[in-house]
Design a protein around this motif. Structure first.
Motif, PDB file in Angstrom:
ATOM      1  N   PRO B  58       0.513  -3.492 -14.816  1.00  0.00           N
ATOM      2  CA  PRO B  58       1.416  -3.927 -13.753  1.00  0.00           C
ATOM      3  C   PRO B  58       2.202  -2.741 -13.204  1.00  0.00           C
ATOM      4  N   THR B  59       2.052  -2.458 -11.889  1.00  0.00           N
ATOM      5  CA  THR B  59       2.665  -1.277 -11.292  1.00  0.00           C
ATOM      6  C   THR B  59       4.180  -1.249 -11.505  1.00  0.00           C
ATOM      7  N   ILE B  60       4.821  -2.403 -11.292  1.00  0.00           N
ATOM      8  CA  ILE B  60       6.284  -2.421 -11.341  1.00  0.00           C
ATOM      9  C   ILE B  60       6.773  -2.206 -12.782  1.00  0.00           C
ATOM     10  N   ASN B  62       5.105  -0.342 -15.029  1.00  0.00           N
ATOM     11  CA  ASN B  62       4.915   1.099 -15.224  1.00  0.00           C
ATOM     12  C   ASN B  62       6.073   1.877 -14.618  1.00  0.00           C
TER      13      ASN B  62
END
Lengths: 180, 189
Positions: B58-60, B62
């Motif tokens: 999950p980008t957010i 990270n």
């Protein structure tokens, strides 16, 4: 469904989510939707497609990261153990990997190799997002009015800088008016 | 607030910005971290975000780990991540229980049907934006098409598909002329 079932399902969720968590490349966790749908709706029938998309929608509309739809999917499949298992499975391996990279040096080979990897991954992550679009659309739409709303939303998002919350509110309104 | 932030402060900052994030946390992350708290500069935000997108997961999340790590190491990273997730998780699960209770009511079910079509449309739009950034090269088209067909039509396991496709794409791209990879916009999720 009794507690034993919940335990067993939670274990499967933990194993499966951990295994696919590192495949969430480029587009974020939403790109795992086709695989998650395949697991919980298509293979195991732990929930209906309708429940899956409703949980996705709830996580999208509520505050917090949209990836919490994975938590809700676990909750729907196997109660609180399922919610924990799915969440830990999806977040655990990528976070452990990232922290390890930060700790033990963040250079993966040469810059040329990194660029090649990015170029190779870019079309794959776009393929994942397109498959995700198809999967979510199929689950969300069951008549032409719904299809129209979906296409309208897409066009709005591509052509304007409207806050998506207004569109979601509009969708709720159209639904309550009995149009969808 | 004195720098660097303690894990406890990181937990609170990330709980705050996460709870503001209706329909996506990223814009609020920028507003709080860069504009209001001035924890990081706009350039650092962009740099960390590119990094967060490059890593799997999950980008957010990270992003939270990266910002927290800058402030106070591994514990900071974990504290920021916990802040990002803990309260919203309890909140969204409570909403889920309400939905189980009232989801069958016709008005709620109708509203949800409309909202779901919109939620799907948002993802379609993100996919279109991403697809537009891809250079029009036959190698890209073949790779993307194989992934779509494998998942949507043949329902292949994702793990199998990716394990086969990454080496295949690497081989294909090695022979491709060098072109710049454009920055991908952020998607939901």
């Amino acid at each position: 469904m009794d507690q034993d079932d919940h335990g067993a399902i939670a274990l499967i969720l933990l194993a499966h989510c951990s295994a696919i968590s590192m495949m969430a490349i480029g587009g974020g966790v939403v790109a795992l939707t086709p695989e998650l749908e395949r697991l919980v709706v298509y293979n195991h029938h732990w929930m209906s497609a309708r429940s899956f998309i409703e949980n996705y929608t709830l996580a999208q509309a509520a505050p917090g990261p949209n990836m919490l739809f994975v938590t809700l999917m676990g909750l729907q499949a196997a109660g609180v153990p399922g919610a924990l298992a799915a969440t830990v499975g999806i977040i655990g391996p990528p976070v452990a990997f990232l922290l390890a990279m930060l700790r033990f040096g963040s250079r993966l080979g040469s810059p040329a190799m990194a660029l090649l990897l990015r170029r190779a991954v870019a079309p794959l992550s776009i393929g994942l997002m397109l498959a995700t679009s198809w999967s979510l659309s199929r689950m969300a739409v069951d008549n032409w009015q719904g299809a129209l709303l979906l296409v309208g939303t897409t066009v709005c998002m591509l052509r304007t800088r409207l806050n998506p919350l207004w569109l979601i509110a509009g969708g709720a309104g159209a639904g309550m008016a009995g149009w969808i | 607030m004195t720098r660097p932030l303690t894990p406890r402060q990181l937990f609170l900052v990330f709980s705050h910005l996460s709870l503001l994030g209706f329909g996506g946390v990223l814009p609020w992350a920028y507003r709080i971290l860069v504009e209001r708290r001035q924890l990081i500069t706009p350039d650092t935000f962009r740099e960390l975000f590119a990094y967060a997108q490059l890593f799997p997961g999950p980008t957010i999340c990270n992003m939270a780990v990266l910002v927290g790590h800058r402030e106070s190491g591994t514990r900071g990273g974990l504290a920021a991540l916990a802040g990002m997730l803990a309260v919203p998780c309890v909140l969204v699960c409570s909403l889920w229980y309400l939905l189980q209770r009232f989801g069958q009511t016709p008005l709620v079910a109708d509203a949800l049907r409309g909202m779901s079509a919109v939620a799907a449309g948002l993802v379609v739009a993100t996919a279109c934006k991403l697809a537009r950034t891809l250079p029009r090269d036959w190698r890209n088209l073949v790779c993307a098409a194989l992934v779509v067909l494998g998942l949507a039509l043949f329902r292949l396991p994702l793990l199998l598909l990716i394990v086969v496709m990454i080496p295949a794409a690497l081989l294909l791209m090695r022979s491709a002329p060098a072109t710049g990879v454009q920055q991908a916009p952020h998607g939901p999720g």
